[in-house]
Design an enzyme around this catalytic site. Structure first.
Site: not given
Ligand code: GLU
Length: 529
Positions: A256-258, A260
């Site tokens: 996920s976005k976490r 990167g």
């Protein structure tokens, strides 16, 4: 003769193309290429709010950047078109007629409020909600017809056979999979407004487009038994399914976005080469032989097979991607490199033009303070960037000369500015505090002497302005000065490049003018010593 393979990638254009979607696309594309089949791109644009033209373009551009050419789909057309679901509404209506003729569907007049109330009540019971309670399934057909004729709102539901045994299929990745049919409720196929639900549209399209293999993320695995029921109701044979495992971040959690960047666009903008991205994503769940990591598109396209897809979750390891990208960068020719690098070369030049006067001043009152604040970021205006881009594009041959300086040291093209902007800073060359402390101000290092001696070589017009000559003459100073080469040349590096870590020193010097180099040295001497 075996049936010709036809596979599809069917994105919903709701935003960027995510890494997981790109991997699915690559697997379909590679499978089509390896089997001499067709790769179809179908746009599932039934969400009117999110399916904008811009979002479609984003997907098409990402596919093009990845080099995943499709044989049928938007822009190229094909016999099984149209390739946008919104343009296929007639085909869903036809399929509904067929289901009606086969007695496989029934109209349902339950309102949303009624359904919600039933669901709520059922959720409070021990067994919980088990799906639609089939109220309308046994309505008298004549009454149903009357209500439809009277214009009463209704959906169409699939009449799941009550005696259906387990829904079993052989997934090309997961092997034998089986779902009990009695937990499948009579799902809605067509909504009150006449639009098809996701599962119905996908089955109609896959059937009408002659899709032989459905290769998609395993988030769709639970849809598959429902889709099989629809195939059966239509009297059709389902395709082969291959569900791809999840992609996890290095911490074992769903990517996920976490973690990167997650979209293809972001990878492009960070200076990854599409060959590297395709190679890397092809290996997320597939392997050639369990060993080979670097492989060309040609190899992937000739060797790809479903039986080498693993059902183990794939780990997205950005360190590996960076390494791989570095390998691909080193394989570029100078010409390819310079063309791929234009955006970052422009940034580099723009940074050079935007460095504030006085950047060469060591950014603290006490130069040996290890806690000195980081230098201010350099602000680049849009105009400067545009001018820099024009400058680079107008003189690619000159920028090719930077290739040998950095090609061995890049993992991503967006590292070009940080590694090379110093070349354009002239006498304002920004000085790295740590380098100043460690190299120029080090007790007993005689950095000032070393710089003065080298300056003599660089200032002497008799010396040809070439890396080889200048390097040889400077090195020759080591003996008369009784100085180790490192102590002689590192101060020069910091004075000219602003940092003790830089591309090859004399090759860098050769790319600058003599006057520029001398001005840098003089500015540093005046500021630091
Ligand atoms: N449109 C679906 C999605 O974006 C894919 C449908 C499918 O592959 O069956 O997830």
């Amino acid at each position: 003769m075996a049936e010709k393979v036809r596979v599809r990638f069917a994105p919903s254009p709701t935003g960027r193309l995510h890494i997981g979607g790109a991997r699915t696309a690559i697997f379909n594309w590679a499978f089509a290429r390896a089997t001499g089949g067709d790769f179809i791109l179908r746009i599932e644009d039934t969400d009117p709010e999110r399916s904008t033209k811009e979002n479609v373009d984003v997907i098409l551009n990402a596919m093009k950047w990845l080099g995943l050419t499709w044989d049928e789909g938007p822009e190229v057309g094909g016999e099984a078109g149209p390739y946008f679901q919104m343009q296929r509404m007639g085909t869903y209506a036809e399929a509904l007629e067929r289901l009606k003729e086969r007695g496989a569907v029934y109209p349902c007049f339950c309102t949303k409020e009624e359904l919600d109330a039933k669901r709520e009540a059922a959720e409070k019971t021990e067994g919980g909600y088990a799906g639609y309670d089939r109220t309308c399934r046994d309505l008298d057909p004549e009454e149903a017809a009357r209500r439809i004729a009277a214009g009463e709102a209704h959906t169409w539901r699939l009449k799941v056979p009550l005696d259906h045994g387990p829904i079993a299929f052989t997934d090309a990745v997961y092997g034998g999979v089986s779902f009990p049919a009695d937990v499948m409720d009579d799902m809605i196929l067509v909504r009150t407004d006449g639009s098809p639900t996701y599962n119905f549209a996908v089955v109609c399209d896959d059937a009408n487009m002659g899709i032989t293999h459905v290769i998609r993320g395993d988030d769709h695995l639970s849809n598959t038994p429902r889709q099989i029921l629809i195939y059966e109701a239509l009297g059709l044979t389902p395709p082969t399914f291959a569900h791809l495992s999840m992609i996890l971040g290095p911490d074992g959690k769903k990517l996920s976005k976490r973690h990167g960047a997650t979209s293809v666009e972001e990878y492009r903008d960070r200076g990854y080469l599409s060959d590297a991205v395709v190679n890397f994503l092809a290996l997320l769940g597939w392997s050639l032989d369990g060993e080979t990591t670097i492989m060309s598109r040609e190899t992937i396209c000739s060797e790809f097979s479903l039986d080498r897809i693993t059902k183990k979750d794939a780990i997205f390891d950005e360190t590996k991607l960076n390494w791989m990208n570095g390998v691909y960068i080193r394989e570029t020719t100078p010409d390819e490199w310079v063309r791929a690098s234009v955006p970052w070369l422009a940034q580099m030049v723009a940074l050079g033009k935007s460095v504030p006067v006085g950047a060469n001043v060591v950014p603290t009152e006490n130069p040996s303070d290890p806690n000195a604040p980081a230098p201010e970021p350099i602000i680049v205006s849009d105009e400067t960037l545009a001018a820099a881009k024009a400058q680079v594009e107008g003189d690619l041959a000159w920028y090719e000369r930077l290739y040998p300086l950095v090609v061995e040291r890049l993992e991503r093209l967006d590292q070009i500015p940080e590694k090379l902007a110093f070349l354009f800073w002239g006498a304002n060359c920004r000085l790295d505090q740590k380098s100043v402390n460690k190299v120029l101000l080090k007790d007993g290092a005689r950095a000032d002497e070393a710089i003065a001696a080298c300056r003599g070589v660089l200032a002497d017009e008799a010396n040809e302005w070439s890396a080889a000559v200048l390097e040889e003459k400077c090195r020759a100073l080591s003996e008369p000065l009784d100085m180790k080469l490192k102590n002689l040349l590192q101060p020069l590096r910091v004075a000219v490049c602003g940092n003790m870590v830089s591309p090859p020193l004399f090759e860098s010097i050769e790319l600058m003018d003599r006057a520029d180099v001398l001005a840098r040295i003089d500015a540093v001497v005046a500021t630091v010593f």
